[in-house]
Design a protein around this motif. Structure first.
Motif, PDB file in Angstrom:
ATOM      1  N   ASP A  62       0.864  -1.184   0.000  1.00 33.79           N
ATOM      2  CA  ASP A  62       0.000   0.000   0.000  1.00 33.79           C
ATOM      3  C   ASP A  62       0.901   1.235   0.000  1.00 33.79           C
ATOM      4  O   ASP A  62       1.394   1.682   1.045  1.00 33.79           O
ATOM      5  CB  ASP A  62      -0.909   0.003   1.230  1.00 33.79           C
ATOM      6  CG  ASP A  62      -2.054   0.999   1.098  1.00 33.79           C
ATOM      7  OD1 ASP A  62      -1.848   2.032   0.440  1.00 33.79           O
ATOM      8  OD2 ASP A  62      -3.147   0.720   1.625  1.00 33.79           O
ATOM      9  N   TYR A  63       1.124   1.790  -1.177  1.00 35.90           N
ATOM     10  CA  TYR A  63       2.120   2.845  -1.343  1.00 35.90           C
ATOM     11  C   TYR A  63       1.694   4.164  -0.706  1.00 35.90           C
ATOM     12  O   TYR A  63       2.535   4.894  -0.159  1.00 35.90           O
ATOM     13  CB  TYR A  63       2.421   3.042  -2.828  1.00 35.90           C
ATOM     14  CG  TYR A  63       3.002   1.814  -3.460  1.00 35.90           C
ATOM     15  CD1 TYR A  63       4.342   1.495  -3.312  1.00 35.90           C
ATOM     16  CD2 TYR A  63       2.197   0.932  -4.191  1.00 35.90           C
ATOM     17  CE1 TYR A  63       4.883   0.349  -3.875  1.00 35.90           C
ATOM     18  CE2 TYR A  63       2.728  -0.215  -4.764  1.00 35.90           C
ATOM     19  CZ  TYR A  63       4.060  -0.506  -4.602  1.00 35.90           C
ATOM     20  OH  TYR A  63       4.579  -1.642  -5.143  1.00 35.90           O
ATOM     21  N   LEU A  64       0.411   4.497  -0.762  1.00 37.41           N
ATOM     22  CA  LEU A  64      -0.040   5.752  -0.160  1.00 37.41           C
ATOM     23  C   LEU A  64       0.084   5.717   1.359  1.00 37.41           C
ATOM     24  O   LEU A  64       0.458   6.718   1.983  1.00 37.41           O
ATOM     25  CB  LEU A  64      -1.487   6.036  -0.565  1.00 37.41           C
ATOM     26  CG  LEU A  64      -1.710   6.476  -2.017  1.00 37.41           C
ATOM     27  CD1 LEU A  64      -3.188   6.718  -2.275  1.00 37.41           C
ATOM     28  CD2 LEU A  64      -0.904   7.722  -2.347  1.00 37.41           C
ATOM     29  N   ASN A  74       6.495  12.805   3.959  1.00 36.19           N
ATOM     30  CA  ASN A  74       7.703  13.315   3.306  1.00 36.19           C
ATOM     31  C   ASN A  74       7.674  12.870   1.839  1.00 36.19           C
ATOM     32  O   ASN A  74       8.251  11.850   1.453  1.00 36.19           O
ATOM     33  CB  ASN A  74       8.946  12.769   4.006  1.00 36.19           C
ATOM     34  CG  ASN A  74      10.229  13.381   3.467  1.00 36.19           C
ATOM     35  OD1 ASN A  74      10.226  14.074   2.446  1.00 36.19           O
ATOM     36  ND2 ASN A  74      11.335  13.133   4.143  1.00 36.19           N
ATOM     37  N   LEU A  75       6.989  13.664   1.006  1.00 39.53           N
ATOM     38  CA  LEU A  75       6.735  13.247  -0.372  1.00 39.53           C
ATOM     39  C   LEU A  75       8.001  13.211  -1.211  1.00 39.53           C
ATOM     40  O   LEU A  75       8.106  12.428  -2.156  1.00 39.53           O
ATOM     41  CB  LEU A  75       5.699  14.187  -1.011  1.00 39.53           C
ATOM     42  CG  LEU A  75       4.311  14.183  -0.357  1.00 39.53           C
ATOM     43  CD1 LEU A  75       3.336  14.998  -1.191  1.00 39.53           C
ATOM     44  CD2 LEU A  75       3.791  12.767  -0.177  1.00 39.53           C
ATOM     45  N   VAL A  80      11.314   9.552  -4.485  1.00 36.43           N
ATOM     46  CA  VAL A  80      12.596   8.913  -4.806  1.00 36.43           C
ATOM     47  C   VAL A  80      12.473   7.394  -4.664  1.00 36.43           C
ATOM     48  O   VAL A  80      12.938   6.631  -5.521  1.00 36.43           O
ATOM     49  CB  VAL A  80      13.713   9.460  -3.890  1.00 36.43           C
ATOM     50  CG1 VAL A  80      14.996   8.651  -4.078  1.00 36.43           C
ATOM     51  CG2 VAL A  80      13.974  10.931  -4.191  1.00 36.43           C
ATOM     52  N   ALA A  81      11.831   6.959  -3.581  1.00 36.56           N
ATOM     53  CA  ALA A  81      11.648   5.525  -3.366  1.00 36.56           C
ATOM     54  C   ALA A  81      10.764   4.912  -4.447  1.00 36.56           C
ATOM     55  O   ALA A  81      11.036   3.808  -4.944  1.00 36.56           O
ATOM     56  CB  ALA A  81      11.048   5.286  -1.984  1.00 36.56           C
ATOM     57  N   LEU A  82       9.687   5.618  -4.835  1.00 36.12           N
ATOM     58  CA  LEU A  82       8.790   5.100  -5.871  1.00 36.12           C
ATOM     59  C   LEU A  82       9.493   4.975  -7.217  1.00 36.12           C
ATOM     60  O   LEU A  82       9.314   3.988  -7.941  1.00 36.12           O
ATOM     61  CB  LEU A  82       7.561   6.008  -6.005  1.00 36.12           C
ATOM     62  CG  LEU A  82       6.509   5.917  -4.905  1.00 36.12           C
ATOM     63  CD1 LEU A  82       5.370   6.886  -5.190  1.00 36.12           C
ATOM     64  CD2 LEU A  82       5.967   4.499  -4.770  1.00 36.12           C
ATOM     65  N   GLU A 435       1.949  -4.422  -9.514  1.00 35.18           N
ATOM     66  CA  GLU A 435       2.699  -3.460  -8.708  1.00 35.18           C
ATOM     67  C   GLU A 435       2.981  -2.178  -9.485  1.00 35.18           C
ATOM     68  O   GLU A 435       2.931  -1.073  -8.929  1.00 35.18           O
ATOM     69  CB  GLU A 435       4.023  -4.081  -8.237  1.00 35.18           C
ATOM     70  CG  GLU A 435       3.859  -5.221  -7.251  1.00 35.18           C
ATOM     71  CD  GLU A 435       3.092  -4.801  -6.015  1.00 35.18           C
ATOM     72  OE1 GLU A 435       3.373  -3.728  -5.461  1.00 35.18           O
ATOM     73  OE2 GLU A 435       2.183  -5.552  -5.615  1.00 35.18           O
ATOM     74  N   VAL A 436       3.291  -2.317 -10.787  1.00 33.75           N
ATOM     75  CA  VAL A 436       3.553  -1.132 -11.613  1.00 33.75           C
ATOM     76  C   VAL A 436       2.331  -0.217 -11.639  1.00 33.75           C
ATOM     77  O   VAL A 436       2.434   1.009 -11.450  1.00 33.75           O
ATOM     78  CB  VAL A 436       3.953  -1.548 -13.043  1.00 33.75           C
ATOM     79  CG1 VAL A 436       3.947  -0.331 -13.978  1.00 33.75           C
ATOM     80  CG2 VAL A 436       5.323  -2.192 -13.057  1.00 33.75           C
ATOM     81  N   VAL A 437       1.155  -0.799 -11.846  1.00 29.15           N
ATOM     82  CA  VAL A 437      -0.073  -0.011 -11.875  1.00 29.15           C
ATOM     83  C   VAL A 437      -0.320   0.639 -10.515  1.00 29.15           C
ATOM     84  O   VAL A 437      -0.728   1.811 -10.426  1.00 29.15           O
ATOM     85  CB  VAL A 437      -1.267  -0.903 -12.279  1.00 29.15           C
ATOM     86  CG1 VAL A 437      -2.587  -0.180 -12.062  1.00 29.15           C
ATOM     87  CG2 VAL A 437      -1.140  -1.321 -13.739  1.00 29.15           C
ATOM     88  N   ALA A 438      -0.078  -0.097  -9.435  1.00 26.05           N
ATOM     89  CA  ALA A 438      -0.279   0.460  -8.096  1.00 26.05           C
ATOM     90  C   ALA A 438       0.663   1.628  -7.829  1.00 26.05           C
ATOM     91  O   ALA A 438       0.261   2.645  -7.243  1.00 26.05           O
ATOM     92  CB  ALA A 438      -0.082  -0.636  -7.050  1.00 26.05           C
ATOM     93  N   VAL A 439       1.913   1.513  -8.260  1.00 27.61           N
ATOM     94  CA  VAL A 439       2.882   2.600  -8.078  1.00 27.61           C
ATOM     95  C   VAL A 439       2.435   3.847  -8.837  1.00 27.61           C
ATOM     96  O   VAL A 439       2.433   4.967  -8.298  1.00 27.61           O
ATOM     97  CB  VAL A 439       4.284   2.163  -8.542  1.00 27.61           C
ATOM     98  CG1 VAL A 439       5.223   3.365  -8.594  1.00 27.61           C
ATOM     99  CG2 VAL A 439       4.850   1.117  -7.603  1.00 27.61           C
ATOM    100  N   LEU A 440       2.059   3.672 -10.099  1.00 24.84           N
ATOM    101  CA  LEU A 440       1.668   4.825 -10.906  1.00 24.84           C
ATOM    102  C   LEU A 440       0.371   5.451 -10.412  1.00 24.84           C
ATOM    103  O   LEU A 440       0.198   6.675 -10.448  1.00 24.84           O
ATOM    104  CB  LEU A 440       1.531   4.397 -12.370  1.00 24.84           C
ATOM    105  CG  LEU A 440       2.834   3.945 -13.047  1.00 24.84           C
ATOM    106  CD1 LEU A 440       2.567   3.522 -14.474  1.00 24.84           C
ATOM    107  CD2 LEU A 440       3.871   5.066 -13.018  1.00 24.84           C
ATOM    108  N   THR A 441      -0.551   4.614  -9.948  1.00 18.82           N
ATOM    109  CA  THR A 441      -1.794   5.145  -9.392  1.00 18.82           C
ATOM    110  C   THR A 441      -1.513   5.984  -8.149  1.00 18.82           C
ATOM    111  O   THR A 441      -2.064   7.083  -7.979  1.00 18.82           O
ATOM    112  CB  THR A 441      -2.750   3.995  -9.039  1.00 18.82           C
ATOM    113  OG1 THR A 441      -3.019   3.229 -10.219  1.00 18.82           O
ATOM    114  CG2 THR A 441      -4.055   4.536  -8.496  1.00 18.82           C
TER     115      THR A 441
END
Length: 570
Positions: A62-64, A74-75, A80-82, A435-441
């Motif tokens: 859960d990236y958010l 700390n966006l 950077v991590a994303l 995971e790629v879609v979740a990161v970009l979302t």
């Protein structure tokens, strides 16, 4: 008096602040509302992403929540991590396609006796487009409003392929190509684009439209195969006609011809496996394995594959090669022990009985872990965790593999490992694409950027990189014309099957059609793809793509990026 007044004002202000704070703390959000975390006060963002369902991710991470809770908003550090994680995902996506999808599909197609054309338009297209298709499915599964993200990702990937990948092949190989071939594929692709534009303007993605997309591609496959047969027949007739003109005697004579196998072989290219050239053309696919049967040799071969040591030592490899290889090590270890690979032309090269016993044991448990959310729980009819059942089946298959095979000779059923390897590789691509879609979302929510913008650019470039690697390697191997043909046929498969499968998956999950917002980004993608296709047809009239054409293709994609970013900023 002034002191009393000031004190009273201070008390009122304090009470107001406390009341405001209480109101803010007591604020509730509708769990079903659209995620707009960027508009929420910073002190409430963590609770917001935890309570609003559309902010949560269906992926492994859960990236958010990590960005706004674990990293305290700390966006900068979160981005950077994303970015680093996204690069890691795309690098491993290329690894799966290159090392497992392509060789296994080639083996499966040859074992099934499929023609090159049929295999190229079905299995090979599926292998190259698996990332695009699964990204579209993941976008729809993540949200009912994911249709725009799915469409934009497929359009963005298609544009990247017909512009950038075509440019790379033209720049490095200058392949010959016929206008008939490019014109046919481009024409069908434009039909597909027109159907997508109609769906977008209709604002609804219905089940019957998904089926129509798949039917369009199947019709294209049938058309291509029939056209190929007709072209081959006409070519044969033309060859026989030329021989008749050359061999005919004086006027009035009626020479006879020998249409035996020997005579026919003189007018046709030698076919692999024919009795006239079997010894020189047909590869010995049953070459004995060089493996000596010891576990020490097995792990030596694993090390060589892991670090790609073949003709040169690790120290002689370029630095960038070493960096990418080390990044791929975790995923590569999983592939080595859970995802078999079979090279059709030299099956002995990939045969290792010890390793195939382990592959038989781990394949099914790996697939179950990816797809079953309750892998380690007894939430099923037999009241056993699915991982226990999968492991038991794996043990049985491993025993059968061990008993029915030898150290030196690949078994006759080795082609089955290619089929399983293909399916396991698709599982890997599905997991990575999710995971790629979740990161970009998550990035879109954090930056308040349209999902279509991210799909057309970042997701499109990432998925298109798989096509770039596959087509470049094909061209480098001497099949530049075939690689260029795949540039036009592949994106159409991705678009039609990707939207068809994603739409059907969405209908199964939500029980109704998916809403589509007719955003300008989608139409820009269609327009620039049509421009690239039209240029491809014009360039093919010269019978060859050149470096000059490559620069024009690059210019088209650069213009697209400039226009897309400008529209988003506006």
């Amino acid at each position: 008096m002034w002191v009393a007044w000031a004190a009273a004002v201070a008390v009122v202000a304090a009470d107001s602040a406390v009341a405001a704070n209480r109101g803010r703390m007591a604020r509730e959000w509708d769990p079903g509302e659209v995620c707009e975390v960027g508009s929420v006060p910073s002190e409430d963002q963590c609770r917001y992403v935890q309570e609003v369902e559309s902010c949560s991710s269906a992926s492994w991470i859960d990236y958010l929540e990590i960005a706004y809770c674990d990293m305290s908003g700390n966006l900068g550090a979160a981005f950077v991590a994303l970015i680093a994680w996204l690069a890691f995902l795309f690098i491993n996506l290329v690894l799966v396609v290159d090392s497992r999808i392509v060789p296994n599909i080639n083996t499966v197609a040859k074992c099934l006796g499929m023609s090159d054309s049929l295999a190229g338009m079905t299995l090979l297209a599926l292998g190259n487009g698996a990332a695009d298709i699964f990204s579209a499915v993941a976008a729809v599964n993540a949200s009912k409003d994911g249709a725009n993200f799915a469409i934009s990702g497929l359009l963005g990937g298609g544009l990247y392929v017909v512009a950038v990948v075509a440019g790379v092949i033209a720049h490095n190989f200058e392949p010959e190509i016929t206008m008939q071939r490019v014109g046919s594929d481009a024409g069908w692709y434009m039909i597909a684009l027109a159907s997508v534009a109609l769906v977008a303007s209709d604002k609804q993605f219905r089940l019957w439209e998904c089926i129509i997309f798949i039917v369009i591609y199947c019709t294209y496959v049938v058309y291509s195969l029939v056209a190929e047969r007709i072209e081959a027949a006409n070519s044969k007739k033309a060859t026989v006609g030329e021989q008749t003109a050359l061999l005919s005697g004086p006027a009035g004579t009626n020479p006879t011809f020998d249409y035996s196998d020997e005579a026919e072989s003189a007018t046709q290219p030698a076919k692999s496996g024919s009795h006239t050239n079997e010894a020189t053309v047909t590869p010995n696919i049953w070459t004995p394995s060089a493996h000596d049967g010891t576990w020490a040799d097995t792990f030596r071969r694993v090390r060589d594959e892991l670090f790609k040591i073949e003709n040169e030592s690790w120290g002689e490899k370029p630095l960038i090669f070493k960096v990418v290889t080390l990044i791929q090590v975790p995923a590569h270890v999983i592939l080595i022990f859970a995802n078999p690979v079979v090279i059709y032309d030299d099956r002995g090269k990939t045969w290792d009985r010890n390793r195939h016993v382990l592959l038989s044991l781990f394949m099914l448990p790996f697939v179950v872990i990816v797809f079953d959310e309750d892998t380690f729980y007894s939430n099923n009819a037999i009241n056993l965790p699915s991982i226990i059942v999968a492991t038991a089946v794996g043990v049985l298959v491993a025993i059968v593999t061990r008993v029915t095979s030898s150290v030196s000779d690949p078994p006759r059923y080795q082609g089955g490992f290619a089929g399983m390897g293909f399916l396991v590789a698709l599982t890997c691509i599905y997991s990575i694409s999710d995971e790629v879609v979740a990161v970009l979302t998550a990035a879109g929510y954090m930056l308040s950027i349209s999902p279509s913008m991210l799909g057309m650019t970042v997701l499109g470039i990432g998925n298109g990189t798989c096509d770039l690697v596959a087509n470049y390697l094909m061209a480098k191997a001497g099949y530049a014309t075939t690689a260029l043909a795949a540039v036009y046929a592949g994106p159409m498969f991705n678009l039609m099957f990707g939207l068809g499968v994603a739409g059907i998956a969405g209908f199964i999950k939500y029980g109704e059609g998916l809403p589509v917002v007719p955003e300008l980004q989608l139409y820009l993608g269609v327009i620039f793809i049509v421009i690239s296709l039209t240029l491809g047809v014009v360039f093919s009239s010269m019978q060859r793509f050149t470096r000059t054409h490559a620069y024009i293709f690059y210019g088209v994609y650069t213009a697209f990026l400039i226009v897309t970013i400008s529209v988003n900023l506006a």
